[in-house]
Write a protein that holds these residues in place. Structure first.
Motif, PDB file in Angstrom:
ATOM      1  N   ASP A 111      14.683 -15.732  15.340  1.00 49.14           N
ATOM      2  CA  ASP A 111      14.792 -17.323  15.392  1.00 49.14           C
ATOM      3  C   ASP A 111      13.290 -17.543  15.292  1.00 49.14           C
ATOM      4  O   ASP A 111      12.549 -17.274  16.473  1.00 49.14           O
ATOM      5  CB  ASP A 111      15.541 -17.754  16.770  1.00 49.14           C
ATOM      6  CG  ASP A 111      15.670 -18.907  16.710  1.00 49.14           C
ATOM      7  OD1 ASP A 111      14.798 -19.778  16.004  1.00 49.14           O
ATOM      8  OD2 ASP A 111      16.744 -19.619  17.515  1.00 49.14           O
ATOM      9  N   SER A 112      12.776 -18.121  14.277  1.00 53.76           N
ATOM     10  CA  SER A 112      11.605 -18.514  14.073  1.00 53.76           C
ATOM     11  C   SER A 112      10.918 -19.510  15.295  1.00 53.76           C
ATOM     12  O   SER A 112       9.572 -19.517  15.230  1.00 53.76           O
ATOM     13  CB  SER A 112      11.077 -19.118  12.821  1.00 53.76           C
ATOM     14  OG  SER A 112      11.933 -20.563  12.478  1.00 53.76           O
ATOM     15  N   ARG A 113      11.758 -20.096  15.952  1.00 53.49           N
ATOM     16  CA  ARG A 113      11.170 -20.854  17.062  1.00 53.49           C
ATOM     17  C   ARG A 113      10.659 -20.091  18.320  1.00 53.49           C
ATOM     18  O   ARG A 113      10.086 -20.804  19.230  1.00 53.49           O
ATOM     19  CB  ARG A 113      12.234 -21.939  17.429  1.00 53.49           C
ATOM     20  CG  ARG A 113      12.780 -22.754  16.378  1.00 53.49           C
ATOM     21  CD  ARG A 113      13.919 -23.556  16.681  1.00 53.49           C
ATOM     22  NE  ARG A 113      15.330 -22.644  16.752  1.00 53.49           N
ATOM     23  CZ  ARG A 113      16.379 -23.043  17.413  1.00 53.49           C
ATOM     24  NH1 ARG A 113      16.602 -24.227  17.401  1.00 53.49           N
ATOM     25  NH2 ARG A 113      17.539 -22.197  17.101  1.00 53.49           N
ATOM     26  N   PHE A 114      11.164 -19.025  18.534  1.00 54.59           N
ATOM     27  CA  PHE A 114      10.654 -18.158  19.713  1.00 54.59           C
ATOM     28  C   PHE A 114      10.223 -16.546  19.143  1.00 54.59           C
ATOM     29  O   PHE A 114      10.220 -16.391  18.211  1.00 54.59           O
ATOM     30  CB  PHE A 114      12.308 -17.908  20.380  1.00 54.59           C
ATOM     31  CG  PHE A 114      12.871 -19.167  20.854  1.00 54.59           C
ATOM     32  CD1 PHE A 114      12.417 -19.933  21.794  1.00 54.59           C
ATOM     33  CD2 PHE A 114      13.877 -19.550  20.188  1.00 54.59           C
ATOM     34  CE1 PHE A 114      13.062 -20.979  22.223  1.00 54.59           C
ATOM     35  CE2 PHE A 114      14.426 -20.839  20.246  1.00 54.59           C
ATOM     36  CZ  PHE A 114      14.172 -21.398  21.572  1.00 54.59           C
ATOM     37  N   SER A 115       9.510 -16.264  20.253  1.00 55.20           N
ATOM     38  CA  SER A 115       8.703 -14.913  20.094  1.00 55.20           C
ATOM     39  C   SER A 115      10.030 -13.746  20.105  1.00 55.20           C
ATOM     40  O   SER A 115      11.277 -14.044  20.860  1.00 55.20           O
ATOM     41  CB  SER A 115       7.833 -14.613  20.927  1.00 55.20           C
ATOM     42  OG  SER A 115       8.453 -14.983  22.510  1.00 55.20           O
ATOM     43  N   PRO A 116      10.225 -12.668  19.570  1.00 54.67           N
ATOM     44  CA  PRO A 116      11.488 -11.862  19.631  1.00 54.67           C
ATOM     45  C   PRO A 116      11.518 -11.388  21.385  1.00 54.67           C
ATOM     46  O   PRO A 116      10.637 -11.426  22.198  1.00 54.67           O
ATOM     47  CB  PRO A 116      10.829 -10.568  19.142  1.00 54.67           C
ATOM     48  CG  PRO A 116       9.544 -10.962  18.129  1.00 54.67           C
ATOM     49  CD  PRO A 116       8.988 -12.052  18.762  1.00 54.67           C
ATOM     50  N   LEU A 117      12.747 -11.264  21.448  1.00 52.47           N
ATOM     51  CA  LEU A 117      13.182 -10.870  22.936  1.00 52.47           C
ATOM     52  C   LEU A 117      12.877  -9.626  23.324  1.00 52.47           C
ATOM     53  O   LEU A 117      12.845  -8.689  22.757  1.00 52.47           O
ATOM     54  CB  LEU A 117      14.731 -11.136  23.210  1.00 52.47           C
ATOM     55  CG  LEU A 117      15.517 -11.218  24.381  1.00 52.47           C
ATOM     56  CD1 LEU A 117      15.422 -12.405  24.837  1.00 52.47           C
ATOM     57  CD2 LEU A 117      16.756 -10.737  24.215  1.00 52.47           C
ATOM     58  N   SER A 118      12.326  -9.535  24.777  1.00 52.51           N
ATOM     59  CA  SER A 118      11.779  -8.403  25.238  1.00 52.51           C
ATOM     60  C   SER A 118      12.681  -7.727  26.041  1.00 52.51           C
ATOM     61  O   SER A 118      13.787  -8.344  26.468  1.00 52.51           O
ATOM     62  CB  SER A 118      10.507  -8.898  26.234  1.00 52.51           C
ATOM     63  OG  SER A 118      10.912  -9.471  27.081  1.00 52.51           O
ATOM     64  N   SER A 119      12.818  -6.515  26.249  1.00 55.00           N
ATOM     65  CA  SER A 119      13.496  -5.822  27.312  1.00 55.00           C
ATOM     66  C   SER A 119      13.767  -6.319  28.469  1.00 55.00           C
ATOM     67  O   SER A 119      14.546  -6.460  29.168  1.00 55.00           O
ATOM     68  CB  SER A 119      13.190  -4.106  27.171  1.00 55.00           C
ATOM     69  OG  SER A 119      11.873  -4.009  27.676  1.00 55.00           O
ATOM     70  N   LYS A 120      12.260  -6.982  29.016  1.00 56.85           N
ATOM     71  CA  LYS A 120      12.463  -7.274  30.587  1.00 56.85           C
ATOM     72  C   LYS A 120      13.291  -8.693  30.579  1.00 56.85           C
ATOM     73  O   LYS A 120      13.868  -9.128  31.435  1.00 56.85           O
ATOM     74  CB  LYS A 120      10.972  -7.746  30.567  1.00 56.85           C
ATOM     75  CG  LYS A 120      10.810  -8.233  32.040  1.00 56.85           C
ATOM     76  CD  LYS A 120       9.322  -8.620  32.535  1.00 56.85           C
ATOM     77  CE  LYS A 120       9.160  -9.000  33.736  1.00 56.85           C
ATOM     78  NZ  LYS A 120       7.745  -9.365  34.391  1.00 56.85           N
ATOM     79  N   GLU A 121      13.410  -9.542  29.282  1.00 53.60           N
ATOM     80  CA  GLU A 121      13.955 -10.746  29.347  1.00 53.60           C
ATOM     81  C   GLU A 121      15.568 -10.414  29.213  1.00 53.60           C
ATOM     82  O   GLU A 121      16.616 -11.335  29.703  1.00 53.60           O
ATOM     83  CB  GLU A 121      13.647 -11.641  28.267  1.00 53.60           C
ATOM     84  CG  GLU A 121      12.129 -12.049  28.354  1.00 53.60           C
ATOM     85  CD  GLU A 121      11.969 -12.875  26.899  1.00 53.60           C
ATOM     86  OE1 GLU A 121      12.089 -14.206  27.046  1.00 53.60           O
ATOM     87  OE2 GLU A 121      11.654 -12.513  25.996  1.00 53.60           O
ATOM     88  N   ALA A 122      15.949  -9.309  28.642  1.00 56.45           N
ATOM     89  CA  ALA A 122      17.406  -9.280  28.154  1.00 56.45           C
ATOM     90  C   ALA A 122      18.369  -9.507  29.163  1.00 56.45           C
ATOM     91  O   ALA A 122      19.438 -10.178  29.005  1.00 56.45           O
ATOM     92  CB  ALA A 122      17.477  -7.835  27.405  1.00 56.45           C
ATOM     93  N   PRO A 123      18.013  -9.001  30.372  1.00 54.97           N
ATOM     94  CA  PRO A 123      19.106  -9.019  31.312  1.00 54.97           C
ATOM     95  C   PRO A 123      19.366 -10.394  32.002  1.00 54.97           C
ATOM     96  O   PRO A 123      20.302 -10.748  32.470  1.00 54.97           O
ATOM     97  CB  PRO A 123      18.739  -8.108  32.471  1.00 54.97           C
ATOM     98  CG  PRO A 123      17.809  -7.015  32.069  1.00 54.97           C
ATOM     99  CD  PRO A 123      17.223  -7.820  30.753  1.00 54.97           C
ATOM    100  N   GLN A 124      18.303 -11.240  31.745  1.00 53.41           N
ATOM    101  CA  GLN A 124      18.346 -12.520  32.415  1.00 53.41           C
ATOM    102  C   GLN A 124      18.906 -13.743  30.997  1.00 53.41           C
ATOM    103  O   GLN A 124      18.698 -14.762  31.228  1.00 53.41           O
ATOM    104  CB  GLN A 124      17.089 -13.135  32.745  1.00 53.41           C
ATOM    105  CG  GLN A 124      16.707 -12.511  34.174  1.00 53.41           C
ATOM    106  CD  GLN A 124      16.306 -11.148  34.091  1.00 53.41           C
ATOM    107  OE1 GLN A 124      15.453 -10.850  33.293  1.00 53.41           O
ATOM    108  NE2 GLN A 124      16.963 -10.383  35.188  1.00 53.41           N
ATOM    109  N   THR A 125      19.244 -13.104  29.950  1.00 50.13           N
ATOM    110  CA  THR A 125      19.633 -13.853  28.852  1.00 50.13           C
ATOM    111  C   THR A 125      21.150 -13.816  28.560  1.00 50.13           C
ATOM    112  O   THR A 125      21.576 -12.984  28.628  1.00 50.13           O
ATOM    113  CB  THR A 125      19.057 -13.448  27.415  1.00 50.13           C
ATOM    114  OG1 THR A 125      17.402 -13.127  27.751  1.00 50.13           O
ATOM    115  CG2 THR A 125      19.355 -14.181  26.198  1.00 50.13           C
TER     116      THR A 125
END
Length: 201
Positions: free
Chosen positions: A90-104
């Motif tokens: 999604d060009s509006r955001f940076s790629p999801l990180s492994s740290k973010e994934a559980p909170q997504t």
């Protein structure tokens, strides 16, 4: 009797699609590509070619949203690809990180087949819209945009809803042309509970 446009997914089918979406994101974190399935693995509605959107949120704030109005893939595979793209492309955001994934948190919207709206004027279009029920697709000579039905929560006034969709498509908010084409669709939406998102897969 349910409306003819209604899509019905059982709780088990919804849960399976959510697991597919999360596993595709997890696969993308380690392999930089979505999960790929053999189409014969699925049956019923998961094997049908249905448009869908995958929306990612963090603390109720948008973190990515990618979808397809139409697809030639089975629903399960299309969800896997859209989940991957929502997380990483999604060009509006940076790629999801492994740290973010559980909170997504993952939400999936499965679309009905778009239905043409016969409207030759702006007022006719507004009169045909069903707030909180219709998603709206706009096409105009290469310009295209859509709002899912949930956008009505932010734009409950039909005139503002249409104006903002025009802007999203790259047209002025008060734009009108005989070349405009509109289609409506409905969705069945379902999402992870936060606890589901936090469990490693």
């Amino acid at each position: 009797m349910a409306p003819s446009y209604c899509i019905e997914l059982t709780p088990d089918e919804q849960a399976e699609l959510l697991v597919i979406a999360r596993r595709s994101i997890q696969h993308g974190l380690t392999n930089q590509r979505p999960l790929v399935f053999e189409p014969s693995r699925f049956d019923g509605i998961l094997a049908q070619e249905l448009g869908n959107f995958v929306t990612l949120t963090q603390d109720e704030m948008l973190r990515g949203c990618i979808g397809s109005i139409k697809t030639n893939l089975c629903l399960a595979q299309s969800v896997a690809i859209n989940a991957f793209n929502a997380a990483f492309h999604d060009s509006r955001f940076s790629p999801l990180s492994s740290k973010e994934a559980p909170q997504t948190r993952i939400e999936i919207s499965v679309l009905t087949k778009p239905e043409s709206i016969n409207a030759s004027t702006h007022d006719e279009l507004l009169a045909n819209l069903r707030p909180y029920e219709d998603g709206l697709l706009l096409n105009d000579e290469g310009h295209q945009a859509t709002f899912l039905p949930k956008v009505w929560e932010q734009l409950p006034d039909p005139q503002r809803f249409v104006a903002q969709l025009m802007v999203k498509a790259g047209r002025p908010g008060d734009y009108w042309s005989d070349s405009l084409q509109f289609h409506r669709y409905q969705v069945v939406s379902f999402a992870e509970h936060f606890a589901d998102a936090a469990v490693p897969i």
